[in-house]
Design an enzyme around this catalytic site. Sequence first.
Site, PDB file in Angstrom:
ATOM      1  N   GLU A 113      10.252  46.198  58.907  1.00 28.75           N
ATOM      2  CA  GLU A 113       7.966  46.230  58.743  1.00 28.75           C
ATOM      3  C   GLU A 113       7.651  45.686  57.173  1.00 28.75           C
ATOM      4  OE1 GLU A 113       6.509  47.147  60.832  1.00 28.75           O
ATOM      5  OE2 GLU A 113       7.810  48.987  61.880  1.00 28.75           O
ATOM      6  N   HIS A 169       7.546  43.269  69.522  1.00 28.12           N
ATOM      7  CA  HIS A 169       6.619  42.756  71.118  1.00 28.12           C
ATOM      8  C   HIS A 169       5.949  41.621  71.573  1.00 28.12           C
ATOM      9  CE1 HIS A 169       5.853  46.927  69.014  1.00 28.12           C
ATOM     10  NE2 HIS A 169       5.747  46.029  68.067  1.00 28.12           N
TER      11      HIS A 169
END
Length: 313
Positions: free
Chosen positions: A277, A103
């Site tokens: 993650e 991101h």
Amino acid sequence: MPYDDSVPPAAQHRVRRLLTAAALASVCLTAGCGGAGDGGGSGPAQPRAGSSGAASSPSASGSASPSKSGPAADESSPAPAKSANGTRSGPLTGRTVVIDPGHNPRNHEHTREIGRQVDIGTTHKECDTTGTSTNSGYAEARFTLDVSHRLRALLQAQGAKVILTYDDDRPFGPCVDERARIGNNAKADAVVSVHADGSAAGNRGFHVILPARVRGGAADTSKIVDPSRDLGTRIAGLFVRATGSAPSNYVGGHTGLDTRSDLGGLNLSTVPKVFIECGNMRDPKDAALLTSAGWRQKAAQGIADGISSYLNG
């Protein structure tokens, strides 16, 4: 978010052996068994929803260097040796690693731009997303940049050439297809995309996302599936060792590995690549870890150890 947990049984077995070895290393550290293994950290962490990766197994002994904790560890990294011409040298000299911080902290200011559709081979998806955050507002994009900077320092200290897909140097993005191209154009030996999840409270732990076997349009992962699984499995095992975190209790059947076919960053890659993650930002215990600078250093160490193990064979 939907996921495909179809990790082959053989890969699951390799990961369980690796995670068992990592756990034994931690026990020996505290009980004085006499090995060289270093223990993991403790405490809660917060994850974000999104992606993960997996790969094949490292040696049981691993090559993890001792994890550091506390703010003082944030900027410290081993000083690399230098060759006669002044370039860095070390066990990863001549290797190229691309780190992909998930991101962008300013994506939320550019929703139109990041919302446009891009081709990921098998379908079209958004250019990028805003990512998640902890309940207190710590953005996933800030977390991924911080861990990526720490990871870069650790790998450079071993002589690797390290490229970031972006370094807080653009207003939004890059798009997922561009992120893949950066690794491809660099002919990277390994690419790791750093993320945190945004799942429900009570869902805890990390998982590594591996590329599925995908072919369609510009996507063809047939040559990278096996090496990516090796990379991801090594990262999973050594992440446990460095951080003390457990594999996800909600993705991947407690193996720490998840295989997906819907991520453009994996589908379009032509070089070994995984996502990690690191935890669930929406779980209070995981969030406490993810917001700790000392734990983020351990996370970077675990990822670096996995990459080093993979590149050194």
